[in-house]
Design a protein around this motif. Structure first.
Motif, short mmCIF file in Angstrom:
data_model
loop_
_atom_site.label_atom_id
_atom_site.label_comp_id
_atom_site.label_asym_id
_atom_site.label_seq_id
_atom_site.Cartn_x
_atom_site.Cartn_y
_atom_site.Cartn_z
N ILE A 1 0.86 -1.18 0.00
CA ILE A 1 0.00 0.00 0.00
C ILE A 1 0.90 1.23 0.00
CG2 ILE A 1 -1.78 1.28 1.24
CD1 ILE A 1 -2.62 -1.38 2.54
N GLN B 1 -0.81 6.57 2.14
CA GLN B 1 -2.16 6.05 2.00
C GLN B 1 -2.47 5.00 3.07
OE1 GLN B 1 -3.66 5.24 -1.95
NE2 GLN B 1 -1.95 6.31 -2.89
N LYS B 2 -1.71 5.06 4.16
CA LYS B 2 -1.95 4.13 5.25
C LYS B 2 -1.43 4.72 6.55
CE LYS B 2 2.35 1.77 3.93
NZ LYS B 2 2.93 0.54 3.35
N TYR C 1 -6.20 2.09 6.24
CA TYR C 1 -5.41 2.12 5.02
C TYR C 1 -6.37 2.27 3.85
CZ TYR C 1 -5.61 -2.55 7.17
OH TYR C 1 -5.96 -3.64 7.93
N ASP D 1 -8.34 1.85 0.46
CA ASP D 1 -8.80 0.63 -0.21
C ASP D 1 -9.06 0.86 -1.71
OD1 ASP D 1 -10.99 2.22 0.37
OD2 ASP D 1 -11.93 0.78 1.69
N TYR E 1 -7.84 -7.03 0.36
CA TYR E 1 -6.51 -6.66 -0.14
C TYR E 1 -5.81 -7.82 -0.86
CZ TYR E 1 -7.18 -2.23 2.11
OH TYR E 1 -7.69 -1.00 2.45
N GLN F 1 -9.19 -6.84 -4.78
CA GLN F 1 -8.81 -5.61 -5.45
C GLN F 1 -9.34 -5.55 -6.89
OE1 GLN F 1 -6.10 -2.97 -4.12
NE2 GLN F 1 -7.52 -3.63 -2.53
N ALA G 1 -6.25 0.39 -4.20
CA ALA G 1 -5.02 0.93 -3.61
C ALA G 1 -3.78 0.17 -4.07
CB ALA G 1 -5.13 0.90 -2.09
N LEU G 2 -3.92 -1.11 -4.36
CA LEU G 2 -2.78 -1.93 -4.76
C LEU G 2 -2.60 -2.01 -6.28
CD1 LEU G 2 -3.20 -4.90 -2.25
CD2 LEU G 2 -1.65 -2.96 -2.08
#
Length: 381
Positions: free
Chosen positions: A146, A150-151, A158, A160, A314, A319, A330-331
């Motif tokens: 991440i 952003q976390k 965190y 998403d 996650y 995702q 986010a990933l």
């Protein structure tokens, strides 16, 4: 400048007892044979590994969520996918609730079996919840991927999924659809411009005001021009206080909706089968992007299921399901490098240019304070 910033829950009585306000221990379903408690686990590894977490979550049997509409960023598919994979029932109360509703549910139901286990909050609301000590530190296995910024360093929240503020328009009811915030001030849009909620309570509406601010000479340090913009929109009769939803769009009550691009893009697909021509544009004069944030309630009644839900969201499967709902996970960058990103879904995202920038925690807190003090005055009368 490009800037970045969910909704509901079902609460039912559960067999597994929550960690009470006075610190009672969780029941056996949330504890391993060697005494490790899911309620205090800061990672799957700390709990004994994913197999142990899955086993404990299945024993709990239920996950209580809040403000997760099935048509929001493809949450329906995520809920169905989790239930099918693990056999754990997800109960969602108040699907159309706001981020503030989520926080209120956590504080008012502290120590109760019907409190929400997990939260999906607008960024500023996640920061507030962390500052209030409402969130449990938990780092998913993909935590390192991440992006920084952003976390939360402790893993209390965190990012998403996210997107850009956009303008959705019913092209059959509106002769010429607006493409910028400046367009929205034109007299031809009288009584037609709506937000998805109240910006003092809703992350999406908050983003709409901040985008309007950027389009009106504001910045991350100054959201006031956004309030002034909506005051003008109200004064000239263009702004309608009706909260924009798929139902209000179908009825013609909110033919122009300022909302996240992934929601407007999703509605375009949904409305097509109903004879509506829903156009979506990301305004060039107010390019604002933001993510929502995941978090676990510190006093979650089902602490193992809550943490397993985070792991699912996650994972590449989770995702990519957000991506299928037109949201940017986010990933996304990490998955693209790893070759696990759904390229077909990624190609369908609304087109934008430039690199997103994000407000700091201090800037978000300040903006939220200014908005809380001035929104009512801006749109009253």
């Amino acid at each position: 400048m490009t800037v970045s910033l969910p909704r509901t829950a079902v609460f039912v009585g559960a067999a597994a007892l929550a960690l009470s306000a006075c610190g009672a221990a969780p029941d056996d379903a949330s504890t391993t044979t060697d005494g490790k408690s899911a309620a205090t686990a800061t990672s799957a590894e700390a709990f004994g590994g994913m197999d142990a977490l899955v086993k404990a979550a299945k024993k709990e049997g239920t996950l209580q969520a809040i403000a997760l509409p099935r048509d929001w960023a493809n949450y329906g598919a995520l809920i169905d996918g989790f239930e099918k994979k693990y056999g754990i029932k997800i109960e969602v109360e108040n699907p159309d609730g706001s981020s503030q509703d989520e926080i209120n549910a956590v504080t008012s139901r502290k120590g109760q079996d019907r409190a929400p286990d997990v939260l999906d909050l607008g960024s500023s609301f996640a920061l507030s919840a962390a500052q209030q000590g409402l969130l449990a530190p938990y780092k998913v296995e993909a935590f390192a991927d991440i992006p920084e910024g952003q976390k939360d360093a402790q893993g209390r929240w965190y990012n998403d999924y996210g997107g850009y503020i956009s303008i959705g328009c019913d092209a059959k009811r509106v002769k010429t659809c607006p493409a910028t915030f400046a367009d929205l001030l034109k007299p031809q849009y009288k009584g037609q411009v709506a937000l998805n909620g109240n910006p003092t309570k809703s992350g999406s509406a908050f983003g709409g005001v901040w985008a309007a601010s950027l389009a009106s000479g504001g910045s991350f340090d100054d959201i006031q021009p956004g309030l002034d913009f909506f005051a003008k929109l109200k004064k000239n009769g263009n702004y309608t206080p009706v909260e924009s939803t798929p139902a209000t769009v179908e009825k013609g009550e909110t033919p122009i909706s300022i909302d996240w691009d992934y929601l407007n893009a999703g509605y375009a697909t949904e409305f097509k089968s109903k004879g509506l021509d829903w156009k979506v544009s990301v305004p060039s004069d107010g390019k604002f992007s933001q993510y929502y944030s995941q978090a676990v309630n510190k006093d979650a009644p089902h602490p193992a299921a809550a943490r397993l839900w985070q792991e699912y969201l996650y994972s590449a499967e989770g995702q990519n399901l957000w991506l299928e709902g037109f949201a940017r996970p986010a990933l996304m960058t990490a998955m693209e490098k790893a070759g696990t990103l759904d390229k077909t879904a990624a190609a369908k995202l609304p087109e934008v240019s430039g690199t997103p920038e994000f407000p700091t925690e201090a800037q978000q807190s300040k903006a939220k304070e200014v908005l809380g003090q001035g929104w009512g005055k801006a749109v009253s009368g």
